[in-house]
Design a protein around this motif. Structure first.
Motif, PDB file in Angstrom:
ATOM      1  N   UNK A   1       0.660  -1.366  -0.004  1.00 51.91           N
ATOM      2  CA  UNK A   1      -0.158  -0.203  -0.127  1.00 51.91           C
ATOM      3  C   UNK A   1       0.612   1.190   0.150  1.00 51.91           C
ATOM      4  N   UNK A   2       0.252   1.884  -0.908  1.00 48.76           N
ATOM      5  CA  UNK A   2       1.042   3.538  -0.440  1.00 48.76           C
ATOM      6  C   UNK A   2       0.253   4.698  -0.705  1.00 48.76           C
ATOM      7  N   UNK A   3       0.973   5.765   0.161  1.00 47.10           N
ATOM      8  CA  UNK A   3      -0.289   7.210   0.368  1.00 47.10           C
ATOM      9  C   UNK A   3       0.691   7.923   0.313  1.00 47.10           C
ATOM     10  N   UNK A   4       0.095   8.890  -0.625  1.00 47.01           N
ATOM     11  CA  UNK A   4       0.604   9.711  -0.474  1.00 47.01           C
ATOM     12  C   UNK A   4       0.428  11.716   0.122  1.00 47.01           C
ATOM     13  N   UNK A   5       0.635  11.960   1.288  1.00 47.42           N
ATOM     14  CA  UNK A   5       0.543  12.937   2.230  1.00 47.42           C
ATOM     15  C   UNK A   5       0.696  14.474   1.739  1.00 47.42           C
ATOM     16  N   UNK A   6       0.362  14.954   1.487  1.00 42.91           N
ATOM     17  CA  UNK A   6       0.813  16.153   1.270  1.00 42.91           C
ATOM     18  C   UNK A   6       0.411  17.603   1.962  1.00 42.91           C
ATOM     19  N   UNK A   7       1.761  18.433   1.720  1.00 42.51           N
ATOM     20  CA  UNK A   7       0.874  20.283   2.028  1.00 42.51           C
ATOM     21  C   UNK A   7       1.438  20.775   1.645  1.00 42.51           C
ATOM     22  N   UNK A   8       0.775  22.405   1.798  1.00 40.71           N
ATOM     23  CA  UNK A   8       2.440  23.451   1.087  1.00 40.71           C
ATOM     24  C   UNK A   8       2.052  24.534   2.367  1.00 40.71           C
ATOM     25  N   UNK A   9       2.749  24.749   3.857  1.00 34.25           N
ATOM     26  CA  UNK A   9       3.154  25.405   3.909  1.00 34.25           C
ATOM     27  C   UNK A   9       4.328  25.479   5.009  1.00 34.25           C
ATOM     28  N   UNK A  10       4.204  26.111   5.889  1.00 31.39           N
ATOM     29  CA  UNK A  10       5.450  26.322   7.054  1.00 31.39           C
ATOM     30  C   UNK A  10       5.848  25.348   7.755  1.00 31.39           C
ATOM     31  N   UNK A  11       6.926  25.215   9.042  1.00 34.58           N
ATOM     32  CA  UNK A  11       7.435  24.316   9.371  1.00 34.58           C
ATOM     33  C   UNK A  11       6.013  23.871   9.936  1.00 34.58           C
ATOM     34  N   UNK A  12       5.154  24.195  10.575  1.00 33.37           N
ATOM     35  CA  UNK A  12       3.905  23.396  11.471  1.00 33.37           C
ATOM     36  C   UNK A  12       3.159  22.476  10.764  1.00 33.37           C
ATOM     37  N   UNK A  13       3.335  22.801   9.569  1.00 33.72           N
ATOM     38  CA  UNK A  13       2.428  22.063   8.650  1.00 33.72           C
ATOM     39  C   UNK A  13       3.215  20.747   7.533  1.00 33.72           C
ATOM     40  N   UNK A  14       4.529  20.671   8.087  1.00 34.75           N
ATOM     41  CA  UNK A  14       5.135  19.850   6.860  1.00 34.75           C
ATOM     42  C   UNK A  14       5.584  18.683   8.735  1.00 34.75           C
ATOM     43  N   UNK A  15       6.635  19.501   9.669  1.00 31.26           N
ATOM     44  CA  UNK A  15       6.601  18.565  10.441  1.00 31.26           C
ATOM     45  C   UNK A  15       5.577  16.823  11.318  1.00 31.26           C
ATOM     46  N   UNK A  16       4.465  17.208  11.553  1.00 26.13           N
ATOM     47  CA  UNK A  16       3.528  16.877  11.145  1.00 26.13           C
ATOM     48  C   UNK A  16       3.419  15.411  10.520  1.00 26.13           C
ATOM     49  N   UNK A  17       3.401  16.129   9.377  1.00 30.49           N
ATOM     50  CA  UNK A  17       2.850  14.800   7.968  1.00 30.49           C
ATOM     51  C   UNK A  17       5.045  13.989   7.754  1.00 30.49           C
ATOM     52  N   UNK A  18       5.667  14.534   8.918  1.00 35.05           N
ATOM     53  CA  UNK A  18       6.374  14.183   8.468  1.00 35.05           C
ATOM     54  C   UNK A  18       6.540  12.125   9.865  1.00 35.05           C
ATOM     55  N   UNK A  19       6.098  13.814  10.399  1.00 37.81           N
ATOM     56  CA  UNK A  19       5.457  11.806  11.761  1.00 37.81           C
ATOM     57  C   UNK A  19       4.024  10.807  11.381  1.00 37.81           C
ATOM     58  N   UNK A  20       3.674  11.324  10.766  1.00 39.03           N
ATOM     59  CA  UNK A  20       2.181  10.636   9.968  1.00 39.03           C
ATOM     60  C   UNK A  20       2.842   9.720   8.963  1.00 39.03           C
ATOM     61  N   UNK A  21       3.965  10.007   8.365  1.00 33.84           N
ATOM     62  CA  UNK A  21       4.997   9.163   7.475  1.00 33.84           C
ATOM     63  C   UNK A  21       5.370   8.306   8.129  1.00 33.84           C
TER      64      UNK A  21
END
Length: 414
Positions: free
Chosen positions: A1-21
């Motif tokens: 299974x492959x899931x794409x996580x997408x965001x466009x914003x600052x660190x507060x938008x990116x770091x949570x997706x690193x955790x989820x990934x």
């Protein structure tokens, strides 16, 4: 299974997706994060062991350019600028996400509305499951809160019916983003959508914030699944000299405003208020490039730093009210003094004050107001309350969301 996580914003938008990934990958899911291609985000995702797919542009310089262009514009001019930006983001982000989504089973989108719209279009074109995510309840339709107010689309004075205001929000988002979304749909041979907000939001929505800090009362306007905040464990050591500075005296006060580049004056005011109490400061440079105002040894400047470790060793945290900084300070039991500027920051400032774990100083602090806010943050009862609330902050949000997404991704797309 492959899931794409997408965001466009600052660190507060990116770091949570690193955790989820990282949480998804721990379950054997191949996760990829599409985020701005700034070097700091590439390093962050590499540290989490998550593959990065660069979004349409790095964000720091792009954001500065947009701020500069909007400063001298009238409300109507800012609205036109938002619409023009939206068209650019939807078209360019659609291209970036189309390439990143190859072979994926689902896409989960956070961040700017036009970026999420691009993700929704990619999911539709690829036949993938789509889900919107957000880090704050205030962005979601609910009878318990008012919608965000946009330039040239003010909320009518005197109207207290939030349901009516959220109906008006549909018209506002159509006016600001409808041409961008439907223009891209037309280029793909797709029919227009009449309600771009609900098209982009979908149902349900993933609400990735802590229920103690940001509770979600049930809403019949949208279904939100609240998981808790996505927290990326941080084991990095302190930069050179910081440990010695912390050991050399009583706990200092942290001052940092993240990606808010207009906060230099607030930083200088904070240092003045801290020194007036005979305290020391740790100053986070951030996008505003804050630093010591002189060569005295009572201030220590840091760049990127392990907040999880640092906030447990400070007397208080003065910050802008970003969702990530707020939960990091709350989880560490550090009292807070918030200087909110934009977006969801006023909400987090209000919640910190309501919980008794800090003070809301407002968007334009003076020496007097910030001094009063620091008095609240440094009061013994605030410290006691902050310690109590710290024990209630969940650390499993990314794990909860990962299990939910794995379940949903295995179901037929709608």
């Amino acid at each position: 299974m492959r899931i794409l996580l997408s965001t466009y914003g600052s660190r507060g938008d990116v770091e949570p997706l690193a955790a989820l990934g990282a949480a998804l990958q721990a379950h054997g899911v191949e996760a990829k994060v599409s985020a701005p291609g700034d070097a700091e985000f590439a390093a962050l995702l590499a540290r989490a062991g998550v593959t990065m797919a660069p979004a349409f542009a790095p964000v720091r310089e792009w954001a500065k350019e947009m701020i500069n262009r909007s400063r001298s514009a009238s409300p109507e001019g800012r609205a036109r600028l938002i619409a023009a930006q939206a068209a650019e983001i939807v078209a360019r982000q659609y291209e970036a996400l189309s390439a990143a989504a190859e072979g994926c089973d689902a896409v989960v989108a956070f961040g700017l509305f036009p970026s999420c719209a691009a993700a929704r279009l990619v999911a539709e074109q690829h036949g993938m499951r789509y889900m919107l995510g957000t880090f704050c309840p205030v962005w979601l339709p609910s009878p318990h809160n008012r919608p965000h107010e946009y330039p040239s689309h003010p909320l009518p004075p005197g109207v207290t019916d939030n349901r009516l205001l959220w109906e008006m929000d549909i018209r506002t988002k159509n006016a600001l983003f409808g041409e961008a979304v439907n223009g891209q749909r037309a280029s793909l041979g797709l029919l227009p959508v009449e309600n771009v907000r609900d098209y982009v939001y979908g149902n349900p929505v993933l609400l990735a914030c802590d229920p103690t800090l940001g509770p979600w009362p049930d809403s019949d306007l949208i279904d939100a699944v609240q998981t808790g905040a996505f927290i990326l464990p941080d084991e990095r050591p302190f930069p050179d000299g910081l440990e010695a500075f912390l050991d050399a005296g009583p706990p200092p006060v942290y001052v940092g405003f993240g990606s808010i580049s207009v906060a230099r004056e607030a930083g200088f005011t904070a240092i003045e208020a801290i020194r007036a109490r005979g305290l020391r400061a740790v100053i986070a440079r951030g996008w505003a490039e804050l630093g010591p105002v002189d060569d005295r040894d009572d201030c220590f400047a840091v760049g990127e730093v392990n907040q999880q470790a640092l906030f447990g060793r400070v007397a208080a945290v003065i910050h802008h009210g970003g969702a990530g900084t707020t939960v990091a300070a709350a989880r560490a039991g550090a009292p807070q003094a918030i200087v909110p500027q934009i977006g969801d920051q006023p909400y987090w400032a209000r919640r910190v004050a309501e919980l008794g774990i800090g003070a809301n100083d407002g968007a334009v602090p003076s020496a007097e107001s910030l001094s009063a806010a620091l008095d609240v943050a440094l009061a013994p009862e605030t410290s006691t309350r902050a310690a109590a609330v710290a024990g209630k902050i969940r650390a499993d949000g990314a794990e909860v969301a990962a299990r939910l997404l794995i379940e949903l991704a295995g179901q037929p797309s709608r």
